[in-house]
Every structure is written in C-alpha cells, then in structure tokens.
Design an enzyme around this catalytic site. Sequence first.
Site, PDB file in Angstrom:
ATOM      1  CG  ASP A 108      -1.890   1.039   1.248  1.00  0.00           C
ATOM      2  OD1 ASP A 108      -2.828   0.983   0.368  1.00  0.00           O
ATOM      3  OD2 ASP A 108      -2.107   1.925   2.180  1.00  0.00           O
ATOM      4  CD  GLU A 123      16.900 -14.794   3.056  1.00  0.00           C
ATOM      5  OE1 GLU A 123      16.455 -15.449   4.123  1.00  0.00           O
ATOM      6  OE2 GLU A 123      17.196 -13.538   3.093  1.00  0.00           O
TER       7      GLU A 123
END
Length: 548
Positions: free
Chosen positions: A208, A258
């Site tokens: 957001d 990752e």
Amino acid sequence: MSETSRPPLSHADWWRTAVIYQVYVRSFADSNGDGVGDLDGVRARLPYLRSLGVDGLWLNPFYPSPQHDHGYDVVDYRDVHPDYGTLASFDRLIQDAHRLDLKVIVDVVPNHCSIEHPWFREALAAGPGSPERARFHFADGEGDEPPNNWRSIFGGSAWQRVPDGQWYLHTFATEQPDFNWRHPDVEAAFEDVLRFWLDRGVDGLRIDVAHGLHKAEGLPDHEHADCDEVTGDPVNPHAWNQPEVHDVWRSWRAITEEYSQATGRERVLVGEVGLLDTEQLARYQRPDELHQTFFFEFLRAEWDDRSLYDVIDRGLETIAGSGSSVAWVLNNHDMPRSVTRYAGGAPGAGPGDLELGRARARAAAMLMLALPGSAYLYQGEELGLPEVTDLPDHVLTDPMFHRTGGVRRGRDGCRVPLPWRAEHDSFGFSPDGGSGTTWLPQPEWFAEHAADLLLGDGDSMLHLYREALALRHRIPALTSGTGELRWLPAEPGVLAFTRGDGFACAVNCSSRPVVNPIDGTLLLASDPEAGEKLPPNSAVWTLLPDGA
C-alpha cells in the site's frame, strides 16, 4: 476448459502474465452468519476462483484493526482480526489455495498504522522529544497552526494535535499516523513482517502507498498546496516519491529473492504507486526493486480509441521497457466500478446509462485480457456489478465521506458484499439462518447479478470472463508473454492489434457499427452480434489464418 485442466503458473516469472483476483475480505463471503466476510468464507469460494480461471488471489488487509479505514489502519501486522478468523484460518486458506494451484498475495501497509498500534500508544505516553515519538512524525507547530501546510488525501490538514501541544503527521485519516521511515526500528520491524508472511507461504505482497514512506527532510511547506479542505493532496513532492524509498524496495526485493531461491517458488512484490508520471512509475520496477506496480492510467482512461491507444503504448514503452511487465487494472476497492464509470454514473449522482456501461465494460475486459502483461481483477467485476450509487448517508463508513462533510461520497459503493445466490438471504453472502444483515446493505437489484444466476446464462458477464480466461491460458501468444503487441490499421474509433503470429483483438470504441478490420476465425465476442461488423462498444478476439 474445465477447472482441473488449467495449467498452473509454476514457472519462474509467473507474475508477468498472471491474472490475479482481488478479494476484499470483508465483502467477499461470510462463513459464520455475522454479515461480515471472513477468511473461511474466502476459503469456501476458492473452487469458484479456480473455475473462473484466475491464477491467484490478493487479499485486502485482514489484520487486527479498529476499522477506521476499512483495515488499512493496522494494530498488529502479524495476526488476524477476530472478525476475519485466526492465523489457523489463514493457514488453511493458503494450503487449500496452493492445492488448487492458486497463488496468494497479501496486503501490507508500511506507510502508516493505527492510532491503537502499540508503538503509537507508547509515543503518546512518552511525550515530546522521546525515542518513542521518533518512530513517527511528531513536530511542534507555530501557535495554533500545524508544522506545515500539507493536506491529507482524505481532506483537511495532514496534521493532528495531541494534548501536550505537539502534532503528528497523517497523510490519510487522522487515525492513521505515518511512520518515520528514517528510523531504523521501522525498517527492521517491516522486514520482520515480510518474513513472517513469507514463512507462512504467501507468494507475494501487495504494498500500500509504495511511493510514500519517506518524507522530505525538514518537512518543508508545499509551494503549491492550493487545494481546499475537501480535495486532498495527491501530488505533494515533499510527501511522496522521495529517492530513499527505492532503497526500501531494494532491501525487500533481496528478501523475496532469498525466499525464492530457497524454496524454488518465486515470491513477488506488487506496489500501489500513485504517480502520474509513467517514467517515474517505471523506476519502481527496475530489476532490483518491485516486481510490478499497478498501471492505474488504464483504469482512468476515457472510453475512446485515442486515449486507450496512448495509455497502452505508454505502459508498454515505459513499464515493460524497465524490464517488468504491465499490471493492467480496470477496477479496485478505491474506484467506482467500471460499469458505472463507463455509464457516466458516479457515487451520489446516480447510475448513469447502465446498458452503455455494461457494453463498454465487457469490451474493456476483453481488451485488458488481450494485452501483454498481467491483469488484476476486482471481486464482482466478473458479475458485471455496477457501483451502488445511492447508499444512504447513515450507512457510509469511508473516512473520506466523513472528513469532507459528505462532499466526497467515498468508496463504500464498490465494497458492498457480493451476491452469490439470487434466491437466498443476503443473496448467499452469509449462510442461511445468519443475521440477514450485511455490514453494508445490498440493493434488491443485486439478485440480477448473483453468481448462480449468471452461471446459467451463456451471455452473461461471468461467462465472458470465464471464456476469456480459458482462452488466455490456451493461446500461446497470450499465456507465454512472448507475443508482442503490433498495432493494425483501423478506422477512427477502432483499436486493432495482433499478439504473436496467430491472435488478434479489435475494439470498437465508437457509437456506430464498423467493419471488423480483422479477417479470421472468431474466438470470442463481447456482443453476440459481432462478426463481419463490430457493434458499438464491442470487442472481438480472432484466430488468424496461418501466415497472416
């Protein structure tokens, strides 16, 4: 194509061509009869989403919140609001979604929190100059005037005074204090939030206000803050799009990479970036930052061939040129629904010409799903739902309505709970025997848009979406992402293009019938009369002959 024959998006870069369905949890499906949607309700409707043909779902915030801004005022970023269920409810939902080969994206709100967030409560208690207040933007004003002239997006000043005389910054509602992203605690806390949801198996996060977060050093006045109490201030150069925000997305991208490498499942970051400059927008999607940002220009475009042509070309040249792909959007939880926009209607002003709006919305959906990139659908658009434009004032909950004294009607009209079954209480949103009252009232005409009714109508908007999504998965030029768009010559008022070697789309944006500019086998039409001629406000997909 059956719901079990759709190929899953298991490949790398799945997000580049995915169709994601936005679930506004509070209004999607209620499992326990209290009139409020919840995670178990979403879980029960996953087979519907699978059969619709989407590749995943994005969940609007479901975190603990006092609901001053429909859940975007968060108290705890690592839990579930009791109205929506529990963490166990979420875990069951994501397991079932993955079993159906559906991706799950969750919303995260890093620009601001709730006034009931523990950090903000601590800041109020600690007083001026305290380390606790440094996590937010507290400042002294000049007499009774706030620290600067910034305006809130929801109207009025962006500052609220507290009893000890200081002020805190809120670029949205008063109940949503902005974090100070120059404070190391804030960055560390949100990296923990990111890992918390990635550990639970989410496939991505929608961010957001991704262009917010950092504010200009010293919080200077906005030289052109000439908007009044009700218009808000979406372009303040000191509150938005600071250079440092890109460092945040590089850090978050490293975390998702990752997880992607460790699990063999690519995790993605999708940003809500409210910038009008597409060149600036594209910078958020560089290879080491966000994977995508929503391309709102398409949603805002007027219904005419020139406007759509310019917007599409601009998106493809800038966004795709950055190495990402365009995330096309026609509807979301913040905008009046496309049927009503195209009808000339508006909240509080009436529905407009809904027959015209439906025709244009059908054609626009086919256009969007034929373009290179991904698409984000908003719940109910596949049902052809118009905006509810006449909600009575006393039921409106949007802070935008209340902060502007009713001048801006707000966004409640696109958030009314969905109709699932025409002949049931609350149109099947809640189970039979529940309260019978939904958190926002459903109009009687919602019965005409109930999913069970539309499934039995081969000409319905729901069938159009299902057929378009099934074709999108079957046509290599659309599903592979390698079919570049090539514009075709067409008369004024008409858009026509090919994707790859065998697919073409034509859209008649005019109010007159026109000759179909594409010769081939008709695959799908938004209007049953389409063929050699295109009716006004219609679209067709065509399979081209070999060598065309």
